[in-house]
Design a protein around this motif. Structure first.
Motif, PDB file in Angstrom:
ATOM      1  N   GLU A 161       0.870  -1.178   0.000  1.00  0.00           N
ATOM      2  CA  GLU A 161       0.000   0.000   0.000  1.00  0.00           C
ATOM      3  C   GLU A 161       0.909   1.231   0.000  1.00  0.00           C
ATOM      4  OE1 GLU A 161      -2.179   1.692   3.674  1.00  0.00           O
ATOM      5  OE2 GLU A 161      -3.517   0.174   2.827  1.00  0.00           O
TER       6      GLU A 161
ATOM      7  N   THR B 276       1.384   5.424   0.037  1.00  0.00           N
ATOM      8  CA  THR B 276       0.776   6.703   0.399  1.00  0.00           C
ATOM      9  C   THR B 276       1.753   7.832   0.077  1.00  0.00           C
ATOM     10  OG1 THR B 276      -0.164   5.554   2.306  1.00  0.00           O
ATOM     11  CG2 THR B 276      -0.344   7.932   2.314  1.00  0.00           C
ATOM     12  N   GLY B 277       1.228   8.966  -0.363  1.00  0.00           N
ATOM     13  CA  GLY B 277       2.050  10.165  -0.535  1.00  0.00           C
ATOM     14  C   GLY B 277       2.766  10.290  -1.859  1.00  0.00           C
ATOM     15  N   LYS B 278       2.413   9.451  -2.837  1.00  0.00           N
ATOM     16  CA  LYS B 278       3.071   9.549  -4.151  1.00  0.00           C
ATOM     17  C   LYS B 278       2.921  10.948  -4.751  1.00  0.00           C
ATOM     18  CE  LYS B 278       3.214   5.138  -6.600  1.00  0.00           C
ATOM     19  NZ  LYS B 278       2.679   4.414  -7.736  1.00  0.00           N
TER      20      LYS B 278
ATOM     21  N   THR C 103       7.494   1.354  -6.214  1.00  0.00           N
ATOM     22  CA  THR C 103       6.464   2.263  -5.698  1.00  0.00           C
ATOM     23  C   THR C 103       6.750   3.730  -6.034  1.00  0.00           C
ATOM     24  OG1 THR C 103       7.560   2.436  -3.534  1.00  0.00           O
ATOM     25  CG2 THR C 103       5.853   0.732  -3.772  1.00  0.00           C
TER      26      THR C 103
ATOM     27  N   ILE D 273       5.420   4.913   2.616  1.00  0.00           N
ATOM     28  CA  ILE D 273       4.878   6.270   2.770  1.00  0.00           C
ATOM     29  C   ILE D 273       5.905   7.291   2.307  1.00  0.00           C
ATOM     30  CG2 ILE D 273       4.041   7.994   4.419  1.00  0.00           C
ATOM     31  CD1 ILE D 273       3.614   4.645   5.622  1.00  0.00           C
TER      32      ILE D 273
ATOM     33  N   ARG E  24       3.591  -1.240   3.973  1.00  0.00           N
ATOM     34  CA  ARG E  24       3.242   0.128   3.585  1.00  0.00           C
ATOM     35  C   ARG E  24       4.483   0.931   3.223  1.00  0.00           C
ATOM     36  NH1 ARG E  24       0.221   2.371   8.410  1.00  0.00           N
ATOM     37  NH2 ARG E  24      -0.473   3.980   6.996  1.00  0.00           N
TER      38      ARG E  24
ATOM     39  N   ASN F 252       2.393   6.762  11.170  1.00  0.00           N
ATOM     40  CA  ASN F 252       1.723   5.734  10.353  1.00  0.00           C
ATOM     41  C   ASN F 252       1.810   4.335  10.941  1.00  0.00           C
ATOM     42  OD1 ASN F 252       0.906   7.219   7.702  1.00  0.00           O
ATOM     43  ND2 ASN F 252       2.945   7.963   8.201  1.00  0.00           N
TER      44      ASN F 252
END
Length: 193
Positions: free
Chosen positions: A22, A24-26, A53, A157, A155, A192
């Protein structure tokens, strides 16, 4: 020959479902210009996970020993990795890193210098601060959270870019800047959990 796009596609098809990745923040990631991507280091699989990612191609420093292994020595340069001698000043790796950053590329590094045995964030090495100050690039903090266990969530981030202008103007030391970078990575880990 650049095998990065092919490698990214192949690894993505395996890793995304296997580790339920997962991201986040791309949207925080700069679309252009030099970026020093700094990430915590929990596993040998961190570089390919960051590579698949990240929205842009990442040039990774990899320990020199990997470039002496039969298959890796021909594959690593084709996926944008370059060698670094650990535990000593490596002028060639320094020059390569600065050239990439100043040329508007993304360079990925693990400021801790080695994997964390406990999963806790370790102390960053001054090299990260040095490249952040000299590389004419923004710094992107990134956190990898979870364990590399099949079908358990992993994850990634991406935080907000750290503008180095004020640190360059105030002539901050490499150590001070490394502390700032590690603090940002630490904040991502805490926020997170």
């Amino acid at each position: 020959m650049n095998l990065y796009p092919l490698g990214k596609f192949l690894i993505s098809t395996i890793f995304y479902p296997l580790y339920r990745i997962e991201v986040t923040g791309k949207e925080n990631f700069p679309k252009e210009g030099g970026v020093l991507l700094c990430t915590n280091h929990i596993d040998n699989l961190d570089p390919p996970v960051v590579g698949i990612t990240c929205p842009r191609e990442v040039h990774f420093m990899a320990k020199e020993e990997l470039f002496q292994m039969p298959v890796l020595k021909s594959v690593l340069p084709k996926v944008q990795a370059f060698p670094v001698k650990r535990g000593m000043s490596d002028r060639e790796a320094f020059r390569t890193t600065l050239k990439l950053l100043r040329g508007g590329k993304v360079v990925g590094m693990f400021p801790e210098g080695t994997r964390s045995k406990t999963g806790e964030l370790g102390k960053g090495l001054a090299g990260a601060g040095f490249f952040a100050l000299k590389g004419d690039a923004v710094v992107m903090p990134c956190a990898i959270i979870g364990q590399y266990k099949p079908f358990k969530k992993l994850r990634v981030i991406y935080g907000k870019p750290i503008d180095m202008t004020v640190y360059r103007e105030t002539k901050a030391s490499a150590e001070e800047v490394t502390e700032v970078i590690m603090s940002e990575i630490g904040n991502l880990l805490k926020q997170n959990k």
